[in-house]
Write a protein that holds these residues in place. Structure first.
Motif, PDB file in Angstrom:
ATOM      1  N   GLN A 104      16.341 -41.250  13.158  1.00 55.96           N
ATOM      2  CA  GLN A 104      17.216 -41.653  14.254  1.00 55.96           C
ATOM      3  C   GLN A 104      16.413 -42.020  15.497  1.00 55.96           C
ATOM      4  O   GLN A 104      16.700 -43.023  16.169  1.00 55.96           O
ATOM      5  CB  GLN A 104      18.205 -40.526  14.566  1.00 55.96           C
ATOM      6  CG  GLN A 104      19.246 -40.316  13.482  1.00 55.96           C
ATOM      7  CD  GLN A 104      20.036 -39.029  13.681  1.00 55.96           C
ATOM      8  OE1 GLN A 104      19.531 -38.056  14.248  1.00 55.96           O
ATOM      9  NE2 GLN A 104      21.275 -39.007  13.208  1.00 55.96           N
ATOM     10  N   ILE A 105      15.396 -41.228  15.797  1.00 51.06           N
ATOM     11  CA  ILE A 105      14.557 -41.510  16.964  1.00 51.06           C
ATOM     12  C   ILE A 105      13.811 -42.826  16.778  1.00 51.06           C
ATOM     13  O   ILE A 105      13.743 -43.653  17.695  1.00 51.06           O
ATOM     14  CB  ILE A 105      13.579 -40.351  17.208  1.00 51.06           C
ATOM     15  CG1 ILE A 105      14.344 -39.139  17.751  1.00 51.06           C
ATOM     16  CG2 ILE A 105      12.471 -40.750  18.174  1.00 51.06           C
ATOM     17  CD1 ILE A 105      13.500 -37.883  17.879  1.00 51.06           C
ATOM     18  N   GLY A 106      13.262 -43.041  15.597  1.00 49.29           N
ATOM     19  CA  GLY A 106      12.572 -44.300  15.341  1.00 49.29           C
ATOM     20  C   GLY A 106      13.488 -45.506  15.476  1.00 49.29           C
ATOM     21  O   GLY A 106      13.117 -46.537  16.026  1.00 49.29           O
ATOM     22  N   THR A 107      14.707 -45.360  14.977  1.00 49.21           N
ATOM     23  CA  THR A 107      15.681 -46.455  15.063  1.00 49.21           C
ATOM     24  C   THR A 107      16.083 -46.719  16.504  1.00 49.21           C
ATOM     25  O   THR A 107      16.132 -47.877  16.962  1.00 49.21           O
ATOM     26  CB  THR A 107      16.921 -46.115  14.223  1.00 49.21           C
ATOM     27  OG1 THR A 107      16.532 -45.867  12.870  1.00 49.21           O
ATOM     28  CG2 THR A 107      17.927 -47.252  14.258  1.00 49.21           C
ATOM     29  N   LEU A 108      16.380 -45.656  17.268  1.00 47.39           N
ATOM     30  CA  LEU A 108      16.739 -45.822  18.672  1.00 47.39           C
ATOM     31  C   LEU A 108      15.588 -46.449  19.465  1.00 47.39           C
ATOM     32  O   LEU A 108      15.804 -47.329  20.312  1.00 47.39           O
ATOM     33  CB  LEU A 108      17.117 -44.480  19.289  1.00 47.39           C
ATOM     34  CG  LEU A 108      18.464 -43.883  18.901  1.00 47.39           C
ATOM     35  CD1 LEU A 108      18.594 -42.471  19.460  1.00 47.39           C
ATOM     36  CD2 LEU A 108      19.612 -44.759  19.387  1.00 47.39           C
ATOM     37  N   ASP A 109      14.366 -45.992  19.192  1.00 44.58           N
ATOM     38  CA  ASP A 109      13.214 -46.526  19.917  1.00 44.58           C
ATOM     39  C   ASP A 109      13.003 -47.998  19.607  1.00 44.58           C
ATOM     40  O   ASP A 109      12.638 -48.792  20.487  1.00 44.58           O
ATOM     41  CB  ASP A 109      11.968 -45.719  19.566  1.00 44.58           C
ATOM     42  CG  ASP A 109      10.824 -45.990  20.529  1.00 44.58           C
ATOM     43  OD1 ASP A 109      11.011 -45.791  21.738  1.00 44.58           O
ATOM     44  OD2 ASP A 109       9.749 -46.408  20.069  1.00 44.58           O
ATOM     45  N   GLN A 110      13.243 -48.357  18.361  1.00 49.09           N
ATOM     46  CA  GLN A 110      13.135 -49.766  17.963  1.00 49.09           C
ATOM     47  C   GLN A 110      14.183 -50.603  18.685  1.00 49.09           C
ATOM     48  O   GLN A 110      13.883 -51.673  19.232  1.00 49.09           O
ATOM     49  CB  GLN A 110      13.286 -49.879  16.456  1.00 49.09           C
ATOM     50  CG  GLN A 110      13.058 -51.281  15.888  1.00 49.09           C
ATOM     51  CD  GLN A 110      13.255 -51.297  14.383  1.00 49.09           C
ATOM     52  OE1 GLN A 110      14.383 -51.264  13.908  1.00 49.09           O
ATOM     53  NE2 GLN A 110      12.157 -51.329  13.638  1.00 49.09           N
ATOM     54  N   LEU A 111      15.425 -50.122  18.700  1.00 51.61           N
ATOM     55  CA  LEU A 111      16.493 -50.856  19.388  1.00 51.61           C
ATOM     56  C   LEU A 111      16.228 -50.976  20.880  1.00 51.61           C
ATOM     57  O   LEU A 111      16.562 -51.995  21.505  1.00 51.61           O
ATOM     58  CB  LEU A 111      17.835 -50.148  19.154  1.00 51.61           C
ATOM     59  CG  LEU A 111      18.443 -50.258  17.767  1.00 51.61           C
ATOM     60  CD1 LEU A 111      19.602 -49.276  17.612  1.00 51.61           C
ATOM     61  CD2 LEU A 111      18.916 -51.684  17.502  1.00 51.61           C
ATOM     62  N   ALA A 112      15.632 -49.937  21.461  1.00 50.42           N
ATOM     63  CA  ALA A 112      15.358 -49.933  22.894  1.00 50.42           C
ATOM     64  C   ALA A 112      14.010 -50.567  23.232  1.00 50.42           C
ATOM     65  O   ALA A 112      13.647 -50.646  24.400  1.00 50.42           O
ATOM     66  CB  ALA A 112      15.391 -48.501  23.421  1.00 50.42           C
ATOM     67  N   ASN A 113      13.272 -50.999  22.227  1.00 53.53           N
ATOM     68  CA  ASN A 113      11.956 -51.616  22.417  1.00 53.53           C
ATOM     69  C   ASN A 113      11.028 -50.710  23.229  1.00 53.53           C
ATOM     70  O   ASN A 113      10.367 -51.134  24.172  1.00 53.53           O
ATOM     71  CB  ASN A 113      12.078 -52.982  23.087  1.00 53.53           C
ATOM     72  CG  ASN A 113      10.793 -53.801  22.973  1.00 53.53           C
ATOM     73  OD1 ASN A 113       9.991 -53.581  22.066  1.00 53.53           O
ATOM     74  ND2 ASN A 113      10.588 -54.727  23.898  1.00 53.53           N
TER      75      ASN A 113
END
Length: 294
Positions: free
Chosen positions: A81-90
């Protein structure tokens, strides 16, 4: 001191368009971050999905997960989840973790409410290893996606007491605290304790210090709206204690908020989060005026 704004996800009136409307308005204002918290047995939207929407529709502000109640969850799922959120937030993601205080949420998720602080220590170590690219077990692939920042985003600890603070000083990049009334003395006490614990742990730099309080602005009878929100949110403490704490709230006018922000800055906060008790977007107009006047 930076000023962030949480989504009003715990307030009455949060609807289908609230997440995107508020995230875009926060991003367009003089604010530093948009954030959301985790609570299961309540009427709020789920934190990770909500922050994913925020990350997708914002460009400037940091996206703060404030916070993951980490002992409630499988760590590999949180890492993904953290990796996905960080990717979305660049790369704009910041993460806070803690033990929470609501046993009903643990029971609803089938999680063990005992030894929560030790669970937190152990799971943070596991989380950091996964975010650094280590596989969850021998022969497995790493948990993805990889974060934009190598090793993952900074991790704040949602701790306040001396024992919890000393434990967090071993692994956290800072703290995220909260004062229901926005009391400068209470905030200063928490921040001073963090500085001492970080120094005692031999950390090479001071902790990042984030504070916050409940706030109601831009609506009629804002003080009553703030008290009612606080009492409802803290209802798990029992009605008598919840009402007593709610009576201490005061961030319901521009003047009171300005005073609270001045106190938080003097107490050493790097960022202060406004947690709205109302869903009316007028809140952000008034808050922006207060922030712009600082």
């Amino acid at each position: 001191m930076e000023i962030g704004v949480a989504l009003p996800q715990m307030a009455f009136g949060y609807g289908a368009g609230t997440t995107v409307e508020w995230a875009r308005a926060i991003d367009a204002g003089p604010f530093s971050s948009v954030s959301a918290g985790e609570r299961v047995t309540f009427g709020n939207p789920e934190m990770v999905a909500t922050l994913a929407a925020c990350a997708a529709v914002t460009e400037r502000v940091r996206v703060l997960a404030n916070l993951f109640v980490l002992p409630q969850h499988p760590v590999a799922m949180v890492a993904q989840q953290i990796g996905t959120l960080d990717q979305l937030a660049n790369g704009r993601l910041e993460v806070a973790v803690g033990v929470g205080g609501r046993e009903h949420d643990y029971r609803a998720l089938g999680a063990d409410f005992s030894r929560r602080h030790q669970q937190l220590d152990d799971k943070v170590a596991e989380l950091k290893a996964l975010l650094a690219g280590e596989p969850p077990f021998e022969g497995a692939d790493p948990v993805g996606p990889a974060c934009v920042r190598p090793g993952g985003p900074s991790i704040l600890a949602g701790v306040m007491g001396p024992k919890a603070m000393r434990r967090a000083a071993r692994w956290a990049d800072g703290i995220t605290g909260f004062s229901v009334a926005g009391d400068a003395g209470e905030i200063a006490k928490t921040n001073d304790r963090a500085d001492r614990c970080w120094a005692e742990a031999g950390r090479g730099s001071a902790p990042r210090k984030v504070g916050g309080c409940f706030t109601a602005l831009g609506v009629p009878d804002a003080s009553e709206a703030l008290r009612a929100f606080t009492a409802r949110y803290l209802g798990f403490l029992g009605p008598e204690l919840a009402d007593m704490v709610a009576a201490s709230t005061r961030a319901s006018s521009p003047e009171a908020l300005a005073d609270i922000l001045d106190g938080a800055a003097q107490a050493g906060c790097d960022e202060f989060i406004l947690v709205p008790a109302v869903t009316d977007l007028k809140f952000l107009e008034v808050a922006a005026e207060v922030v712009a006047a600082r």
